[in-house]
Design an enzyme around this catalytic site. Structure first.
Site, PDB file in Angstrom:
ATOM      1  N   CYS A 201      -1.726   8.709   4.799  1.00  0.00           N
ATOM      2  CA  CYS A 201      -1.745   8.219   3.343  1.00  0.00           C
ATOM      3  C   CYS A 201      -2.972   8.674   2.688  1.00  0.00           C
ATOM      4  CB  CYS A 201      -1.619   6.814   2.906  1.00  0.00           C
ATOM      5  SG  CYS A 201      -2.558   5.899   4.323  1.00  0.00           S
TER       6      CYS A 201
ATOM      7  N   GLU B 289       0.854  -1.168   0.043  1.00  0.00           N
ATOM      8  CA  GLU B 289      -0.182   0.002   0.050  1.00  0.00           C
ATOM      9  C   GLU B 289       0.812   1.272  -0.013  1.00  0.00           C
ATOM     10  OE1 GLU B 289      -2.774  -0.466  -0.740  1.00  0.00           O
ATOM     11  OE2 GLU B 289      -3.151  -2.538  -0.541  1.00  0.00           O
TER      12      GLU B 289
HETATM   13  P1  NAD Z   1       9.034   5.180   3.125  1.00  0.00           P
HETATM   14  O1  NAD Z   1       8.752   4.574   1.661  1.00  0.00           O
HETATM   15  O2  NAD Z   1      10.192   6.454   3.345  1.00  0.00           O
HETATM   16  O3  NAD Z   1       9.210   4.023   4.111  1.00  0.00           O
HETATM   17  C1  NAD Z   1       8.781   2.971   4.339  1.00  0.00           C
HETATM   18  C2  NAD Z   1       9.718   1.781   4.987  1.00  0.00           C
HETATM   19  O4  NAD Z   1      10.434   1.591   3.925  1.00  0.00           O
HETATM   20  C3  NAD Z   1      10.508   2.283   6.007  1.00  0.00           C
HETATM   21  O5  NAD Z   1      10.597   1.290   7.069  1.00  0.00           O
HETATM   22  C4  NAD Z   1      11.877   2.479   5.209  1.00  0.00           C
HETATM   23  O6  NAD Z   1      12.957   2.518   6.182  1.00  0.00           O
HETATM   24  C5  NAD Z   1      11.593   1.541   4.292  1.00  0.00           C
HETATM   25  N1  NAD Z   1      12.690   1.448   3.231  1.00  0.00           N
HETATM   26  C6  NAD Z   1      13.355   2.808   2.641  1.00  0.00           C
HETATM   27  N2  NAD Z   1      14.145   2.505   1.720  1.00  0.00           N
HETATM   28  C7  NAD Z   1      13.847   1.156   1.436  1.00  0.00           C
HETATM   29  C8  NAD Z   1      14.527   0.192   0.685  1.00  0.00           C
HETATM   30  N3  NAD Z   1      15.294   0.784  -0.400  1.00  0.00           N
HETATM   31  N4  NAD Z   1      14.330  -0.949   0.612  1.00  0.00           N
HETATM   32  C9  NAD Z   1      13.423  -1.649   1.650  1.00  0.00           C
HETATM   33  N5  NAD Z   1      13.014  -0.798   2.467  1.00  0.00           N
HETATM   34  C10 NAD Z   1      13.100   0.525   2.600  1.00  0.00           C
HETATM   35  O7  NAD Z   1       7.410   5.677   3.719  1.00  0.00           O
HETATM   36  P2  NAD Z   1       7.476   6.533   4.780  1.00  0.00           P
HETATM   37  O8  NAD Z   1       7.865   8.058   4.824  1.00  0.00           O
HETATM   38  O9  NAD Z   1       7.695   5.794   6.290  1.00  0.00           O
HETATM   39  O10 NAD Z   1       5.667   6.692   4.992  1.00  0.00           O
HETATM   40  C11 NAD Z   1       5.033   7.608   4.114  1.00  0.00           C
HETATM   41  C12 NAD Z   1       4.703   6.763   2.712  1.00  0.00           C
HETATM   42  O11 NAD Z   1       3.872   5.619   3.009  1.00  0.00           O
HETATM   43  C13 NAD Z   1       3.968   7.965   2.001  1.00  0.00           C
HETATM   44  O12 NAD Z   1       4.388   7.549   0.476  1.00  0.00           O
HETATM   45  C14 NAD Z   1       2.465   7.400   2.316  1.00  0.00           C
HETATM   46  O13 NAD Z   1       1.648   7.710   1.204  1.00  0.00           O
HETATM   47  C15 NAD Z   1       2.650   5.721   2.292  1.00  0.00           C
HETATM   48  N6  NAD Z   1       1.619   5.177   2.940  1.00  0.00           N
HETATM   49  C16 NAD Z   1       0.496   4.490   2.389  1.00  0.00           C
HETATM   50  C17 NAD Z   1      -0.350   4.090   3.109  1.00  0.00           C
HETATM   51  C18 NAD Z   1      -1.517   3.175   2.081  1.00  0.00           C
HETATM   52  O14 NAD Z   1      -2.156   2.576   2.891  1.00  0.00           O
HETATM   53  N7  NAD Z   1      -1.505   3.180   0.905  1.00  0.00           N
HETATM   54  C19 NAD Z   1      -0.539   3.934   4.391  1.00  0.00           C
HETATM   55  C20 NAD Z   1       0.599   4.672   5.200  1.00  0.00           C
HETATM   56  C21 NAD Z   1       1.622   5.206   4.514  1.00  0.00           C
END
Ligand code: NAD
Length: 542
Positions: A326, A292
């Site tokens: 989100c 998501e």
């Molecule tokens: P992010 O993508 O920066 O991080 C999410 C997770 O991924 C973290 O644990 C991070 O450390 C990890 N990560 C980062 N780079 C990575 C890599 N190269 N490989 C593997 N893991 C990696 O997101 P965020 O800032 O924590 O959250 C915000 C984002 O999440 C926004 O884009 C938001 O829209 C989305 N979000 C979506 C939903 C939904 O239901 N669609 C819900 C909540 C948040």
């Protein structure tokens, strides 16, 4: 395997506490906030049920007071991630073999603790660590309990769905957990999502590695401790804060990685999907990929819209939790005929919002999560200030001297494809395009196509014919659609949440649709009186 008796009733959502002045929950929360703000929690990795301490650590600070350290967290590297994979695979057989009622009891007990005596531990750590106001933390933690209860119920629904049998034959479907481990990577913005990503697969018998976000690690650690206290066997969920890069390198590409449960940004999910594609021949199974991801959620008003609810939806939808849901509204389309009054009310309402410390209960909005997010917001505001295409209706300022504070900002954009109208910002900034009343169809088409996302969207109109037209025009522009309501606030079991297009695989967290991704059905036919015949009766000459 489940037994023949399915006994769990469809759960009810947790009722929120009000935290009114003088209430016992308010006093308990204030005391817990004071306690947690005064300590620095040392957070280990939890691998195979044991605490593992590493030399590499990160500091966890309060976003609204960024010099104030509240935790220090160990980081896993290659060695610890390999240990965690081994621990998960070692725990797998016994966890799978545990009767599902006993597995479920662990999670139902945890849900009761979350809505009971453990509630303020999770609320306070979410407020301080992720900069949520009391109400935003309360609904987050309520959702965590809902995820557990609906998850267990969903598992029961899946297990109970059995194929038809015929005389002398018993057909059954054995819903096996996936043949490997689950890699769960969670975002900062919801403690509930952090908890749900490893737990939903575990409910149906999987084992997992869980990489929490570094900016949500305190509340996520407290949840992990709760699961252990409720009897989660060692190794079923392994808590491994680490860098995204290490998780990708050592865990995502492991041959036994059988499922990837992710919530976060679109870019990260796409990079992992690519990596899985490149490694596809080396996996024991085709990994299930559930993600998501980002959004550019909208509110689209018609000239028959009721003005006050529309204004409230834009203000609450865009600014609650600093626009870091989100589902947060980050673009709006308003017809020219009602714009003057909408603009006036938006200015008035936004001016009343208190931005500040979450420990002051009259705060409506706190700080964005970290420096990177602050810089992103600052960039959008500075570019808008310099652009002839934009004018500020409200906000447009920021201050990082104490915390990562960005004022609630409304930008009116003259073109509907200006960058802040189409890109995800994930901060308290909403962009508004004012359209001519006779350009409804064209503007609906722009709303549908200008951004790659399709997570949430809302329309405001009183005219039913128009509502039908707008719903049809925007059918593929969101996974969650609201009529005369804000585009945030989905409740587990009531508005199953998830988006399509660049917003994710739309597997609807907290529902059977999500849980079904974590099982691999094994179809078994048993014949009670097997036939010895080879020739068929028709094979006789008359
Ligand atoms: P992010 O993508 O920066 O991080 C999410 C997770 O991924 C973290 O644990 C991070 O450390 C990890 N990560 C980062 N780079 C990575 C890599 N190269 N490989 C593997 N893991 C990696 O997101 P965020 O800032 O924590 O959250 C915000 C984002 O999440 C926004 O884009 C938001 O829209 C989305 N979000 C979506 C939903 C939904 O239901 N669609 C819900 C909540 C948040």
């Amino acid at each position: 395997m489940p037994n023949a008796y399915f006994t769990i009733e469809k759960p009810k959502n947790d009722a929120f506490n009000g935290y009114l002045p003088g209430s016992p929950e308010r006093a308990a929360l204030k005391a817990e906030l004071e306690k947690q703000a005064a300590q620095v929690v040392k957070i280990p990795l939890i691998i195979g049920g044991k605490e593992v301490w590493t030399e590499e650590t990160i500091q966890v600070t309060m976003p609204h007071d960024h010099k104030h350290v509240i935790a220090e967290c160990c980081m896993a590297g290659e060695k610890e991630l390999n240990m965690a994979i081994d621990a998960a695979l070692e725990a797998k057989d016994a966890w799978e073999a545990m009767p599902w009622e006993h597995r479920s009891a662990i999670f139902l007990k945890a849900a009761d603790m979350i809505t009971g005596s453990y509630r303020q531990v999770l609320n306070a750590s979410t407020m301080l660590g992720q900069s949520k106001t009391v109400f935003q933390a309360e609904i987050d933690i309520a959702e965590l309990a809902d995820f557990l209860r609906f998850g267990v119920w969903g598992a029961q629904e899946i297990f109970g769905d059995q194929p038809a049998s015929s005389a002398g034959v018993w057909n059954r479907q054995d819903y096996r957990p996936l043949d490997g481990f689950i890699c769960a990577i969670s975002p900062f913005n919801f403690t509930s999502i952090g908890g749900n990503l490893p737990t939903a697969p575990a409910i149906v018998g999987n084992v997992a590695l869980w990489k929490p976000s570094r900016t949500a690690v305190l509340s996520n650690y407290y949840y992990m401790k709760l699961l252990q206290w409720c009897g989660l066997p060692a190794g079923v969920i392994n808590f491994v804060p680490c860098t995204g890069g290490d998780m990708s390198k050592y865990v995502v590409s492991h041959p036994k990685m059988a499922g990837f449960h992710f919530t976060g940004s679109t870019g990260v999910f796409q990079s992992v999907w690519k990596q899985v594609g490149e490694n596809i021949a080396s996996y024991a199974n085709y990994p299930r990929l559930v993600g998501e991801t980002g959004g550019k959620d909208f509110i689209f008003a018609h000239n028959t819209a009721d003005i006050e609810p529309l204004v409230a939806a834009i203000v609450r939808g865009s600014f609650e939790y600093q626009g870091q849901k989100c589902s947060a509204c980050s673009r709006a389309f308003v017809p020219a005929s009602i714009w003057p009054v909408v603009e006036k009310r938006l200015k008035e309402q936004t001016a009343t919002l208190k931005v500040g410390d979450v420990q002051e209960f009259d705060t409506f909005m706190a700080a964005v999560i970290d420096k990177a997010s602050f810089e992103t917001c600052k960039g959008y505001i500075d570019r808008a200030a310099a652009s002839p295409e934009c004018e500020f209706v409200a906000g447009g300022s920021y201050d990082d001297s104490k915390g990562w504070f960005v004022q609630p900002t409304i930008i009116r954009c003259k073109t509907p494809t200006y960058e802040s109208m189409v890109k995800e910002i994930f901060g308290p900034i909403v962009s508004i395009y004012v359209y001519e009343n006779d350009k409804l169809d064209e503007t609906l088409a722009i709303c549908d196509s200008a951004s790659p996302y399709a997570l949430t969207g809302a329309i405001f109109a009183q005219d039913r014919e128009v509502i039908v037209k707008m719903e049809r025009a925007l059918r593929n522009s969101s996974g969650n659609f609201y009529i005369n309501d804000k585009c945030t606030g989905a409740v587990v079991g009531q508005q199953p949440f998830g988006g399509a297009r660049a917003s994710g695989t739309n597997d609807k967290a907290g529902t059977v649709l999500n849980m079904i991704r974590w099982v691999s059905p094994h179809t078994v036919k048993e014949t009670f009186s097997p036939s010895s015949a080879i020739a068929y009766p028709y094979m006789t000459e008359a």
